[in-house]
Enzyme design. Structure first.
Site, PDB file in Angstrom:
ATOM      1  N   PRO A  10      39.450  35.451  35.309  1.00  0.00           N
ATOM      2  CA  PRO A  10      40.593  35.009  34.514  1.00  0.00           C
ATOM      3  C   PRO A  10      41.566  36.136  34.149  1.00  0.00           C
ATOM      4  CG  PRO A  10      38.550  34.901  33.249  1.00  0.00           C
ATOM      5  CD  PRO A  10      38.170  35.138  34.675  1.00  0.00           C
ATOM      6  N   ASN A  11      42.824  35.780  34.247  1.00  0.00           N
ATOM      7  CA  ASN A  11      43.966  36.627  33.866  1.00  0.00           C
ATOM      8  C   ASN A  11      44.258  37.753  34.858  1.00  0.00           C
ATOM      9  OD1 ASN A  11      44.577  35.235  31.349  1.00  0.00           O
ATOM     10  ND2 ASN A  11      42.603  36.016  30.673  1.00  0.00           N
ATOM     11  N   ARG A  18      50.390  42.093  33.057  1.00  0.00           N
ATOM     12  CA  ARG A  18      49.606  41.941  31.837  1.00  0.00           C
ATOM     13  C   ARG A  18      49.147  43.307  31.329  1.00  0.00           C
ATOM     14  NH1 ARG A  18      43.279  40.924  32.665  1.00  0.00           N
ATOM     15  NH2 ARG A  18      42.670  40.461  30.558  1.00  0.00           N
ATOM     16  N   TYR A  23      45.924  48.024  32.250  1.00  0.00           N
ATOM     17  CA  TYR A  23      45.505  47.616  33.597  1.00  0.00           C
ATOM     18  C   TYR A  23      46.395  48.167  34.711  1.00  0.00           C
ATOM     19  CZ  TYR A  23      42.549  44.413  30.960  1.00  0.00           C
ATOM     20  OH  TYR A  23      41.616  43.892  30.097  1.00  0.00           O
ATOM     21  N   ASN A  73      35.259  41.277  39.928  1.00  0.00           N
ATOM     22  CA  ASN A  73      35.729  41.615  38.586  1.00  0.00           C
ATOM     23  C   ASN A  73      35.818  40.283  37.856  1.00  0.00           C
ATOM     24  OD1 ASN A  73      36.996  42.215  36.223  1.00  0.00           O
ATOM     25  ND2 ASN A  73      38.581  43.524  37.144  1.00  0.00           N
ATOM     26  N   ALA A  76      36.994  38.447  31.583  1.00  0.00           N
ATOM     27  CA  ALA A  76      36.274  38.200  30.326  1.00  0.00           C
ATOM     28  C   ALA A  76      34.950  37.475  30.540  1.00  0.00           C
ATOM     29  CB  ALA A  76      37.162  37.416  29.364  1.00  0.00           C
ATOM     30  N   HIS A  79      31.452  39.178  30.059  1.00  0.00           N
ATOM     31  CA  HIS A  79      30.779  39.334  28.771  1.00  0.00           C
ATOM     32  C   HIS A  79      30.163  38.038  28.257  1.00  0.00           C
ATOM     33  CE1 HIS A  79      33.233  42.870  29.215  1.00  0.00           C
ATOM     34  NE2 HIS A  79      34.351  42.167  29.095  1.00  0.00           N
ATOM     35  N   ASP A  86      23.680  33.832  37.227  1.00  0.00           N
ATOM     36  CA  ASP A  86      22.704  33.044  37.986  1.00  0.00           C
ATOM     37  C   ASP A  86      23.143  32.857  39.430  1.00  0.00           C
ATOM     38  OD1 ASP A  86      21.044  32.796  35.801  1.00  0.00           O
ATOM     39  OD2 ASP A  86      21.568  30.717  35.358  1.00  0.00           O
ATOM     40  N   GLU A  97      30.278  45.377  40.935  1.00  0.00           N
ATOM     41  CA  GLU A  97      31.042  44.899  39.774  1.00  0.00           C
ATOM     42  C   GLU A  97      32.137  45.920  39.475  1.00  0.00           C
ATOM     43  OE1 GLU A  97      28.495  44.542  36.359  1.00  0.00           O
ATOM     44  OE2 GLU A  97      30.164  44.196  34.969  1.00  0.00           O
ATOM     45  N   HIS A  99      35.485  47.006  36.961  1.00  0.00           N
ATOM     46  CA  HIS A  99      36.367  46.852  35.799  1.00  0.00           C
ATOM     47  C   HIS A  99      37.444  47.918  35.886  1.00  0.00           C
ATOM     48  CE1 HIS A  99      33.772  43.874  34.211  1.00  0.00           C
ATOM     49  NE2 HIS A  99      32.749  44.674  34.452  1.00  0.00           N
ATOM     50  N   ILE A 100      38.671  47.476  35.863  1.00  0.00           N
ATOM     51  CA  ILE A 100      39.809  48.386  35.997  1.00  0.00           C
ATOM     52  C   ILE A 100      39.860  49.337  34.801  1.00  0.00           C
ATOM     53  CG2 ILE A 100      42.342  48.452  36.055  1.00  0.00           C
ATOM     54  CD1 ILE A 100      42.111  45.596  37.404  1.00  0.00           C
ATOM     55  N   SER A 101      39.655  48.783  33.621  1.00  0.00           N
ATOM     56  CA  SER A 101      39.728  49.596  32.400  1.00  0.00           C
ATOM     57  C   SER A 101      38.341  50.147  32.055  1.00  0.00           C
ATOM     58  CB  SER A 101      40.250  48.747  31.243  1.00  0.00           C
ATOM     59  OG  SER A 101      39.327  47.715  30.929  1.00  0.00           O
ATOM     60  N   ARG A 106      36.625  50.440  24.700  1.00  0.00           N
ATOM     61  CA  ARG A 106      37.372  49.349  24.085  1.00  0.00           C
ATOM     62  C   ARG A 106      36.489  48.612  23.053  1.00  0.00           C
ATOM     63  NH1 ARG A 106      40.167  46.064  28.722  1.00  0.00           N
ATOM     64  NH2 ARG A 106      41.360  45.288  26.931  1.00  0.00           N
ATOM     65  N   ARG A 110      33.222  44.080  24.667  1.00  0.00           N
ATOM     66  CA  ARG A 110      33.369  44.353  26.112  1.00  0.00           C
ATOM     67  C   ARG A 110      32.264  45.267  26.644  1.00  0.00           C
ATOM     68  NH1 ARG A 110      38.566  42.332  27.181  1.00  0.00           N
ATOM     69  NH2 ARG A 110      39.895  42.495  25.367  1.00  0.00           N
TER      70      ARG A 110
HETATM   71  C1  DQA Z   1      38.300  43.763  32.813  1.00  0.00           C
HETATM   72  C2  DQA Z   1      37.744  44.068  31.428  1.00  0.00           C
HETATM   73  C3  DQA Z   1      37.423  42.792  30.673  1.00  0.00           C
HETATM   74  O1  DQA Z   1      36.889  43.091  29.391  1.00  0.00           O
HETATM   75  C4  DQA Z   1      38.676  41.973  30.497  1.00  0.00           C
HETATM   76  O2  DQA Z   1      38.375  40.753  29.855  1.00  0.00           O
HETATM   77  C5  DQA Z   1      39.413  41.747  31.771  1.00  0.00           C
HETATM   78  C6  DQA Z   1      39.484  42.827  32.749  1.00  0.00           C
HETATM   79  C7  DQA Z   1      38.772  45.041  33.555  1.00  0.00           C
HETATM   80  O3  DQA Z   1      39.016  44.948  34.753  1.00  0.00           O
HETATM   81  O4  DQA Z   1      38.913  46.101  32.941  1.00  0.00           O
HETATM   82  O5  DQA Z   1      40.011  40.706  31.977  1.00  0.00           O
HETATM   83  O6  DQA Z   1      37.272  43.174  33.598  1.00  0.00           O
END
Ligand code: DQA
Length: 145
Positions: A10-11, A18, A23, A73, A76, A79, A86, A97, A99-101, A106, A110
């Site tokens: 998502p997002n 964003r 990011y 990735n 959210a 978490h 599963d 896995e 995560h950009i950030s 944070r 997270r």
């Molecule tokens: C994220 C970190 C997550 O906590 C956040 O909800 C995201 C992006 C990252 O790529 O840093 O949507 O997965």
């Protein structure tokens, strides 16, 4: 041709627009181009993004039949989602896995990842370069084609 499933949650469709301070300015199209250039010869990338948990579960299930590895990735859902964990447990190939950030700098919510209970590698805080590293790692684990 062996295919790597590249999944974004998502997002992440808004990547580049964003919160660019967190990011960055690159888009999801840039991420796909980066993964394609990082992949070893003979590997294909299938990229999917959804804001819906069930779509991600469906694609992970599809990958059981058609993909040699998964880069995910989960946004959210990282978490919160036992369903994604599963589904990943039902996939036999390597899972990376991303995560950009740097999520550990944070909010505390997270800091926990369900997906890390399955992931073979976790790339955190490298910006979109984490996706390239994940691609190279899957190609190496799967082996020359
Ligand atoms: C994220 C970190 C997550 O906590 C956040 O909800 C995201 C992006 C990252 O790529 O840093 O949507 O997965």
């Amino acid at each position: 041709m062996p295919t790597i499933m590249l999944l974004n949650g998502p997002n992440l469709n808004l990547l580049g627009q964003r919160q660019p301070d967190i990011y960055g300015h690159e888009t999801l199209a840039d991420v796909l181009a980066l993964c394609e250039s990082a992949a070893s010869p003979g590997f294909d990338i299938r990229a999917e993004q959804s804001n819906h948990e069930g779509h991600l579960v469906d694609w992970i299930q599809e990958a059981r039949e058609s993909c040699c590895g998964i880069i995910i990735n989960p946004g959210a859902f990282t978490h919160t989602s036992i369903a994604i964990l599963d589904a990943l447990h039902a996939f036999e190939g390597p899972v990376m896995e991303v995560h950009i950030s740097q999520v550990h700098k944070r909010e505390t919510f997270r800091h926990h990842s369900y997906v890390s209970l399955r992931a073979d590698g976790v790339l955190i805080g490298l910006g979109i370069e984490g996706y390239a590293a994940a691609t190279r790692q899957i190609c190496q684990l799967v082996g020359p084609q």
